[in-house]
Scaffold this motif. Structure first.
Motif, short mmCIF file in Angstrom:
data_model
loop_
_atom_site.label_atom_id
_atom_site.label_comp_id
_atom_site.label_asym_id
_atom_site.label_seq_id
_atom_site.Cartn_x
_atom_site.Cartn_y
_atom_site.Cartn_z
N GLY A 8 0.82 -1.21 0.00
CA GLY A 8 0.00 0.00 0.00
C GLY A 8 0.85 1.26 0.00
N LEU A 9 1.91 1.27 0.78
CA LEU A 9 2.80 2.43 0.84
C LEU A 9 3.52 2.64 -0.49
CD1 LEU A 9 3.87 4.67 2.66
CD2 LEU A 9 5.63 3.08 3.45
N ALA A 10 3.99 1.56 -1.09
CA ALA A 10 4.66 1.66 -2.39
C ALA A 10 3.69 2.15 -3.46
CB ALA A 10 5.25 0.30 -2.78
N THR A 11 2.45 1.67 -3.40
CA THR A 11 1.43 2.10 -4.35
C THR A 11 1.13 3.58 -4.18
OG1 THR A 11 0.48 -0.12 -4.33
CG2 THR A 11 -0.92 1.65 -5.16
N LEU A 12 1.00 4.02 -2.94
CA LEU A 12 0.78 5.45 -2.68
C LEU A 12 1.98 6.29 -3.14
CD1 LEU A 12 -0.95 5.45 0.82
CD2 LEU A 12 -1.95 6.05 -1.38
N GLY A 13 3.18 5.73 -3.00
CA GLY A 13 4.37 6.44 -3.47
C GLY A 13 4.32 6.68 -4.97
N SER A 14 3.95 5.66 -5.73
CA SER A 14 3.83 5.83 -7.18
C SER A 14 2.72 6.81 -7.52
CB SER A 14 3.59 4.49 -7.86
OG SER A 14 4.80 3.78 -8.00
N ALA A 15 1.61 6.72 -6.80
CA ALA A 15 0.51 7.65 -7.05
C ALA A 15 0.93 9.09 -6.76
CB ALA A 15 -0.71 7.27 -6.21
N ALA A 16 1.70 9.29 -5.70
CA ALA A 16 2.17 10.63 -5.35
C ALA A 16 3.14 11.16 -6.39
CB ALA A 16 2.83 10.62 -3.97
N LEU A 17 4.04 10.32 -6.87
CA LEU A 17 4.99 10.75 -7.90
C LEU A 17 4.28 11.08 -9.20
CD1 LEU A 17 7.93 8.30 -7.15
CD2 LEU A 17 7.96 10.78 -6.89
N LEU A 18 3.29 10.29 -9.56
CA LEU A 18 2.52 10.56 -10.76
C LEU A 18 1.73 11.86 -10.61
CD1 LEU A 18 1.95 9.35 -13.54
CD2 LEU A 18 0.08 8.06 -12.52
N ALA A 19 1.13 12.06 -9.45
CA ALA A 19 0.39 13.31 -9.20
C ALA A 19 1.34 14.51 -9.24
CB ALA A 19 -0.31 13.24 -7.84
N ALA A 20 2.54 14.35 -8.71
CA ALA A 20 3.52 15.44 -8.75
C ALA A 20 3.90 15.77 -10.19
CB ALA A 20 4.76 15.08 -7.94
N ALA A 21 4.09 14.74 -11.02
CA ALA A 21 4.43 14.96 -12.42
C ALA A 21 3.33 15.75 -13.12
CB ALA A 21 4.66 13.63 -13.14
N ALA A 142 14.01 3.94 -7.00
CA ALA A 142 14.92 2.98 -6.36
C ALA A 142 14.43 2.69 -4.94
CB ALA A 142 16.34 3.52 -6.34
N ALA A 143 14.01 3.72 -4.22
CA ALA A 143 13.48 3.52 -2.87
C ALA A 143 12.20 2.70 -2.90
CB ALA A 143 13.24 4.87 -2.19
N LEU A 144 11.32 2.98 -3.86
CA LEU A 144 10.08 2.22 -3.99
C LEU A 144 10.36 0.77 -4.37
CD1 LEU A 144 7.71 4.81 -5.70
CD2 LEU A 144 7.63 3.99 -3.33
N ALA A 145 11.37 0.55 -5.21
CA ALA A 145 11.74 -0.83 -5.58
C ALA A 145 12.17 -1.60 -4.34
CB ALA A 145 12.85 -0.81 -6.63
N LEU A 146 12.93 -0.95 -3.46
CA LEU A 146 13.35 -1.60 -2.21
C LEU A 146 12.14 -1.92 -1.33
CD1 LEU A 146 16.58 0.37 -1.25
CD2 LEU A 146 16.41 -2.01 -2.02
N LEU A 147 11.20 -1.00 -1.26
CA LEU A 147 10.00 -1.25 -0.47
C LEU A 147 9.21 -2.43 -1.03
CD1 LEU A 147 8.27 -0.32 1.90
CD2 LEU A 147 7.19 1.34 0.37
N TRP A 148 9.07 -2.48 -2.35
CA TRP A 148 8.42 -3.63 -2.99
C TRP A 148 9.18 -4.92 -2.69
CZ3 TRP A 148 3.74 -4.01 -5.08
CH2 TRP A 148 3.11 -2.88 -5.61
N LEU A 149 10.51 -4.86 -2.72
CA LEU A 149 11.32 -6.05 -2.42
C LEU A 149 11.12 -6.52 -0.99
CD1 LEU A 149 14.69 -5.41 -4.29
CD2 LEU A 149 12.99 -7.20 -4.76
N PHE A 150 11.07 -5.57 -0.05
CA PHE A 150 10.82 -5.94 1.34
C PHE A 150 9.44 -6.60 1.47
CE2 PHE A 150 13.80 -2.34 2.74
CZ PHE A 150 14.89 -3.21 2.83
N ALA A 151 8.46 -6.07 0.76
CA ALA A 151 7.13 -6.68 0.78
C ALA A 151 7.16 -8.09 0.20
CB ALA A 151 6.13 -5.82 0.01
N ALA A 152 7.93 -8.27 -0.88
CA ALA A 152 8.05 -9.60 -1.49
C ALA A 152 8.74 -10.56 -0.53
CB ALA A 152 8.83 -9.51 -2.80
N ARG A 153 9.76 -10.08 0.13
CA ARG A 153 10.51 -10.93 1.09
C ARG A 153 9.60 -11.34 2.24
NH1 ARG A 153 13.17 -14.45 3.31
NH2 ARG A 153 14.91 -14.01 4.67
N ARG A 154 8.87 -10.38 2.78
CA ARG A 154 7.94 -10.69 3.87
C ARG A 154 6.81 -11.58 3.36
NH1 ARG A 154 7.57 -6.67 8.23
NH2 ARG A 154 9.68 -6.66 9.05
N GLY A 155 6.35 -11.31 2.14
CA GLY A 155 5.28 -12.12 1.56
C GLY A 155 5.73 -13.54 1.28
N ALA A 156 7.01 -13.70 0.90
CA ALA A 156 7.54 -15.04 0.63
C ALA A 156 7.55 -15.87 1.90
CB ALA A 156 8.95 -14.94 0.05
#
Length: 160
Positions: A8-21, A142-156
């Protein structure tokens, strides 16, 4: 933090960056170049992946989110290099694109106020703390990719 919260946080991050653009474009008046527009699409994909990942949290879904943001960070780094003249950009971004006036009518060529505006990829429209918007996008992705990776690791761990 749970995998769903990280997604959810990573998704909001992408939404915020897109809104900023869009904000920089429509409120600030900074027109995007072709590569700027390309960097928006992975955020759209990450938002869609995030919606699926929140509803169906799986490690592989978070892995897809990480791939989109890692790819976008790479694209932002490539764009930064083009802006800093470290390497050439694609043909749609350089001076040759500025010379492609074949599709314009005579009235378009004479209408300097509202005619088509060409934005070159090798000229940063704005620098904030010495970094262009492409550079900031690369760092944020890059920061969002790390957050997604942490989610994948925890999800695994929870998937097994």
């Amino acid at each position: 933090m749970t995998p769903v919260a990280m997604i959810g946080l990573a998704t909001l991050g992408s939404a915020a960056l897109l809104a900023a653009a869009f904000g920089f474009q429509y409120i600030g008046g900074f027109l995007p170049c072709a590569m700027c527009l390309w960097q928006r699409w992975p955020h759209v994909a990450a938002i869609a992946i995030g919606a699926v990942g929140i509803a169906l949290p799986r490690a592989w879904i978070a892995g897809l989110g990480a791939l989109t943001m890692a790819g976008n960070a790479s694209l932002g780094l490539y764009h930064t290099g083009v802006e800093r003249n470290w390497w050439d950009g694609p043909n749609v971004c350089g001076g040759s694109a500025a010379q492609d006036l074949g599709g314009m009518s005579g009235a378009d060529l004479l209408d300097f106020g509202t005619g088509p505006q060409i934005v070159l990829c090798d000229e940063a429209a704005l620098h904030i703390l010495g970094l262009s918007m492409a550079s900031w996008n690369a760092l944020a992705c890059a920061a969002l990719a790390l957050l997604w990776l942490f989610a994948a690791r925890r999800g695994a761990v929870s998937d097994s």
